[in-house]
Structures are given as structure tokens and as C-alpha cells.
Enzyme design. Structure first.
Site, short mmCIF file in Angstrom:
data_model
loop_
_atom_site.label_atom_id
_atom_site.label_comp_id
_atom_site.label_asym_id
_atom_site.label_seq_id
_atom_site.Cartn_x
_atom_site.Cartn_y
_atom_site.Cartn_z
N THR A 139 0.56 -1.43 0.07
CA THR A 139 0.06 0.46 0.38
C THR A 139 0.57 0.97 0.19
OG1 THR A 139 -0.26 0.05 2.43
CG2 THR A 139 -2.22 -1.18 1.84
N ARG A 140 0.13 2.95 0.32
CA ARG A 140 0.66 3.84 0.34
C ARG A 140 1.62 3.65 1.68
NH1 ARG A 140 -2.52 6.70 -0.64
NH2 ARG A 140 -1.21 9.13 -0.39
N LYS A 141 1.30 2.68 2.53
CA LYS A 141 1.60 3.21 3.87
C LYS A 141 3.29 2.71 3.74
CE LYS A 141 -3.07 1.96 5.57
NZ LYS A 141 -3.87 1.07 6.11
N THR A 142 4.43 3.91 3.66
CA THR A 142 5.09 3.09 3.19
C THR A 142 6.23 4.37 4.45
OG1 THR A 142 5.81 5.03 1.90
CG2 THR A 142 5.06 1.78 1.73
N THR A 275 4.83 -2.69 5.37
CA THR A 275 5.67 -1.88 5.09
C THR A 275 5.49 -1.23 6.37
OG1 THR A 275 4.31 -0.45 3.81
CG2 THR A 275 6.16 -1.61 2.73
#
Length: 295
Positions: A139-142, A275
Site C-alpha cells: 500500500t502507500r503506508k510507507t 511496510t
């Protein structure tokens, strides 16, 4: 995953590595400078202190090359390989000051990326035997500033990448839908605004919203935080309406739930935990045989 199938444009992270080194070194490594002469040289090894999947070896090599191009760095492990405790990953030789200066940044990156690759491999292996097997995606949970590297590590672990950023594809989530006044209106507005080549994905949390998403003609429908029973129902309904629609599952995905989610027939399972809360792999650098004075 075979290293030949996973690519990383190192030129795109060079400036970041230079900035991270400046952040750590500042005017100089006062500890090493106080005890090590500039001409002192050593050999060192970077080794695993726990089992996992190694990722980030090219990045660690670039760190040391940036600190001192004269350092010799030999790769012992293969990128993406399953490693055991005690396995040597890299061997280094050269100026002791250079090795010690690059040590922490190289290890921080190697540990973080290897942790992500290890966790991803666990999710991929949890789906062995499921047919058809859905993709495990991130996901964009970086970590801000590390997205490129973290998504690379997911690929090394055998997973796949969701959109890289907000500019890549339309993903209408609950707040977008609220702002637009409903699924149908949100999809219609997105379709009118973006190029015809860009796919539109919509997140749904109920069968009612799933029905709206079907009527909207969304390319991808994400089933968010649904029970596996409700997910099976939604997948069957979506497939009957349009077999080409991609179905994604998201929310509440962990190693205990992922197989049951995969068996509902979804095409993609997105896992933020690859992540956002992964544990770094324990990796260490040790100076060993003293080489003496470097010419």
C-alpha cells in the site's frame, strides 16, 4: 524471487543516500576520527543474526561506495535469497574510517528492507496451494522518503506493488465517496476527469456499495474490512456482472487471516503491514582480521 526479475534504479536513490550520509556524519565521525588513523585498514563482514530474506544489498553497496569509492565490497549472498543466522552477506576491505562511517546507514537500510522482504515472503508462502492464487500487494503506508526502496523490497520478497503514488491511478476511498455524495457520483466524476487509459478503483464496505460499484463500471472494486462470508458473496456478484472486474481485498489482513481471504476468489490482497509496522531483520557488521596499513 529471482534477482533478474526485480529491478531497482540505483541512480534514483543516489541523492538520498548522499543526504542521509550528510545527516549522520555532519562535520565528521568524531568517535572514529579520535581513535583510528586515516591510513588504518581493515576487513569486515556484514552477517545475519537471524533467518529471513535479504533485500537491499545493492543499496548497502552504494552507501559504502559513496563514502569511499576505494573500498572493496564483495557480495556473498544473493539478493532475495533465504538466509540463515550467521550467513555472511557482504565482505568489505579498505580504510577502517570509511567502513565505520558507512556502517550505520548501510545496516539501517539493509535491516529495514530485509524485514519487509521477509514479511512479504511469509504472506506469499501462506497462499501456497490456493488456486487461483491472488497477488499480495503493498500500500502507500510507507516511510516518507523510503517508498521506492520499500516497494522494491516487497518485490524482492515475492509480492507486487499497488500504485506508487496518488498520480498513478484513481482509488476512491470512503472519504472521497462521502465528499462526492456516493459511489456512483464519485466514479462518474473520476471518469470525466482522468484519461481514458487510467483505471478507476473504488473501495466498498458493504454489499450495497458493491452493487453501486458494479453499476458504476469501476475497473477495480476493493472489498474493505468485509467478513470472508460477505466477501465470497461480493466476489460472486461482481464476477457474474463482469468477469473482467478486478477484485481486491483489504483491511484486517494478517498471516492468520490471509489464506481464508485469498480463498474467497479475490484477485489481489493488499497488506499495509508489509511496510508500515514490519520488524527489521537483525543484521550486523563486524571488523575481523586487521589488514594493517593501507598504501
Amino acid at each position: 524471487m529471482s534477482e533478474s526479475l526485480v529491478t531497482l534504479d540505483l541512480s534514483s536513490v543516489r541523492s538520498s543516500i548522499e543526504a542521509w550520509l550528510r545527516e549522520d556524519i555532519g562535520p565528521g565521525d568524531v568517535t572514529s576520527l579520535s581513535i583510528v588513523t586515516p591510513d588504518h585498514a581493515s576487513r569486515a563482514v556484514i552477517h545475519a543474526k537471524q533467518a529471513g530474506v535479504v533485500a537491499g544489498l545493492p543499496v548497502a553497496e552504494m552507501v559504502f561506495a559513496t563514502v569511499d569509492p576505494a573500498l572493496t565490497v564483495k557480495r556473498i549472498a544473493a539478493e532475495g535469497a533465504a538466509i540463515a543466522r550467521g550467513d555472511v552477506l557482504l565482505e568489505l576491505e579498505g580504510r577502517t574510517l570509511s567502513i565505520l562511517t558507512g556502517e550505520r546507514l548501510a545496516l539501517n537500510l539493509l535491516q529495514r528492507l530485509s524485514g519487509i522482504a521477509t514479511r512479504t515472503r511469509e504472506f506469499v508462502q501462506a497462499l501456497e496451494g490456493v488456486e487461483p492464487r491472488p497477488r499480495i500487494v503493498d500500500t502507500r503506508k510507507t516511510t516518507p522518503g523510503l517508498r521506492l526502496l520499500e516497494k522494491y523490497a516487497v518485490r524482492v520478497g515475492g509480492g507486487h506493488n499497488h500504485r506508487f503514488g496518488l498520480y498513478v491511478a484513481v482509488l476512491l476511498m470512503d472519504n472521497h465517496i462521502k465528499a462526492a455524495g456516493g459511489v456512483l457520483e464519485a466514479v462518474a466524476r473520476a471518469r470525466a476527469a482522468v484519461p481514458h487509459t487510467m483505471r478507476v478503483e473504488v473501495e466498498v464496505e458493504s454489499m450495497e456499495q458493491a452493487e453501486e460499484a458494479i453499476r458504476s463500471g469501476a475497473d477495480i472494486i476493493m472489498l474493505d474490512n468485509m467478513s470472508t462470508e460477505r466477501m465470497k458473496e461480493a466476489v460472486a456478484r461482481i464476477r457474474s456482472a463482469n468477469p473482467k472486474t478486478v477484485v481486491e481485498a483489504s483491511g484486517g489482513v494478517n498471516l492468520q487471516t490471509v489464506r481464508a481471504i485469498a480463498e474467497t476468489g479475490v484477485d489481489v490482497v493488499s497488506v499495509g503491514g508489509l511496510t508500515h509496522s514490519v520488524q527489521a531483520l537483525d543484521i550486523s557488521l563486524d571488523l575481523n582480521e586487521k589488514k594493517g596499513v593501507q598504501a
